[in-house]
Design an enzyme around this catalytic site. Structure first.
Site, mmCIF file in Angstrom:
data_model
loop_
_atom_site.group_PDB
_atom_site.id
_atom_site.type_symbol
_atom_site.label_atom_id
_atom_site.label_comp_id
_atom_site.label_asym_id
_atom_site.label_seq_id
_atom_site.Cartn_x
_atom_site.Cartn_y
_atom_site.Cartn_z
ATOM 1 N N ARG A 116 4.421 2.649 2.481
ATOM 2 C CA ARG A 116 4.602 0.889 3.233
ATOM 3 C C ARG A 116 6.392 0.669 2.593
ATOM 4 O O ARG A 116 5.717 -0.760 1.900
ATOM 5 C CB ARG A 116 3.292 0.635 2.407
ATOM 6 C CG ARG A 116 1.982 0.950 3.487
ATOM 7 C CD ARG A 116 2.360 0.306 4.671
ATOM 8 N NE ARG A 116 1.789 1.140 6.147
ATOM 9 C CZ ARG A 116 1.219 2.647 6.462
ATOM 10 N NH1 ARG A 116 2.528 2.986 5.956
ATOM 11 N NH2 ARG A 116 0.471 2.566 7.411
ATOM 12 N N SER A 120 -3.468 -5.262 8.526
ATOM 13 C CA SER A 120 -3.647 -4.611 7.772
ATOM 14 C C SER A 120 -3.537 -5.494 5.921
ATOM 15 O O SER A 120 -2.222 -5.810 6.099
ATOM 16 C CB SER A 120 -3.783 -3.504 7.386
ATOM 17 O OG SER A 120 -4.077 -2.415 8.199
ATOM 18 N N GLU A 127 -0.034 -6.051 0.895
ATOM 19 C CA GLU A 127 0.944 -5.617 1.866
ATOM 20 C C GLU A 127 1.998 -6.366 2.014
ATOM 21 O O GLU A 127 3.110 -6.188 2.198
ATOM 22 C CB GLU A 127 -0.368 -4.670 3.000
ATOM 23 C CG GLU A 127 1.268 -4.065 3.985
ATOM 24 C CD GLU A 127 0.159 -2.554 4.577
ATOM 25 O OE1 GLU A 127 0.753 -2.593 5.920
ATOM 26 O OE2 GLU A 127 -0.464 -1.862 4.943
#
Length: 351
Positions: free
Chosen positions: A164, A242, A340
């Protein structure tokens, strides 16, 4: 290019947070980039690139010049017996691009189906799902350095991809990605379907067509079915996908947690590190469907924060619910969750 003042961005972010930008410029061609940079400098406005708005938390007021890439186009660069190089412009819808690849017999991205956003945003966060990261298939990223106005090319290794993460995420507001080059398989033999529920459903879909071998299209359809069963559609219930990264913890900490919580799922990273699902931690902390109104975790997938007052809620509401969830999970498991989505401040900088 098209210039806007006091531009409403509440419909330009999937979390549907209220946000008004001082200036927004729609870019329809890469030739628009230099004059847009010049305009921002002449008006002493910091620049912010906003792609599909699916992975950002925007402030109530943005005292910046927001660049909105609208570049479109997909074409084949080259093809061999085993691989194909595909160019996709930054403004292409990500899911529709994945569908186009499958329709043309270009395989590898099917595990990333139904992820919201545009192609230009995929390298920034190094999007991933069901055992696949987009960096597995990126050959090159073409971007413009907004500090110099020059075009740059980044081969995969120079993008500094990790979980990520990427060079582009580490250098916010510096690069505007205009095009991504993908290296995909031309054979349907390369299938990644051994992640969670994906294997069983993919095999079931194959058997329905009297096949023993799983095809990438089976994976594609299975991913869509699983995501639709667990994840809310941002067009129906505002969310940015998410919200928390899956924590990677030490083997020692995992062993201790597993002793206390036998049902804790895990994915081995290496001999010393284990990835555990953030959604499971939030769920077991009793927060599925919980949080601080109007920002609540989804009743079917605790990893997703949802906005129950779209175009009214602000980043402050996100902050309250986020902190409550992080603190609750840490108190129960001793694991620190990490957000995130990218948090943007009023000056357009990544906070």
């Amino acid at each position: 290019m098209k210039l806007h003042h006091d531009y409403d961005l509440s419909h330009a972010n999937t979390m549907a947070l209220t946000c008004t930008a001082h200036t927004a410029i729609e870019l329809f061609d890469t030739a628009d980039i230099t004059p847009a940079i010049t305009y921002a400098k002449l008006n002493s406005l910091p620049l912010l690139v906003l792609s599909g708005g699916s992975n950002v938390i925007l402030p109530n007021k943005l005292k910046a010049c927001v660049l909105l890439p609208r570049f479109n186009g997909i074409h084949t660069i080259s093809k061999s017996d085993t691989h194909v190089l595909i160019s996709a412009k930054a403004g292409e819808n990500w899911h529709e691009f994945v569908q186009t690849c499958l329709d043309n017999g270009w395989y590898g991205l099917e595990n990333l189906a139904l992820i919201p956003g545009l192609v230009g945003a995929c390298p920034v966060q190094n999007i991933g799902a069901y055992g696949v990261q987009v960096s597995d298939f990126i050959e090159k990223v073409i971007a413009y350095d907004l500090t110099t106005g020059t075009q740059c090319e980044f081969k995969n290794a120079k993008c500094q991809f990790t979980y990520r993460h990427s060079l582009f995420k580490d250098n916010p507001n510096r690069y505007l990605i205009s095009e991504v080059i993908f290296k995909l398989h031309t054979s349907s033999d390369h299938v990644q379907s051994n992640y969670g529920d994906l294997a069983a459903l993919s095999l079931k879909l194959a058997h329905q067509d009297n096949r023993k071998t799983i095809h990438p299209k089976d994976v594609f359809n299975a991913v869509i079915a699983i995501r639709q069963s667990k994840l809310p559609d941002p067009k129906v219930l505002a969310n940015c996908g998410s919200f928390f990264q899956n924590p990677i913890i030490s083997m020692a900490q995992f062993t201790s947690l597993k002793t206390q919580h036998a049902s804790l799922p895990s994915y081995l990273i290496d001999d010393n590190n284990v990835k555990i699902p953030a959604g499971w931690l939030i769920d077991m902390a009793g927060l599925k469907g919980g949080g601080i109104f109007p920002i609540l975790t989804h009743r079917l997938q605790a990893l997703v924060l949802t906005n129950h007052t779209p175009h009214i809620a602000t980043a402050n509401d996100i902050q309250k619910s986020q902190d409550f969830i992080i603190d609750t999970v840490h108190d129960k498991f001793g694991v620190q969750l990490v957000r995130e989505p990218v948090w943007i401040d009023e000056q357009g900088y990544h906070a």
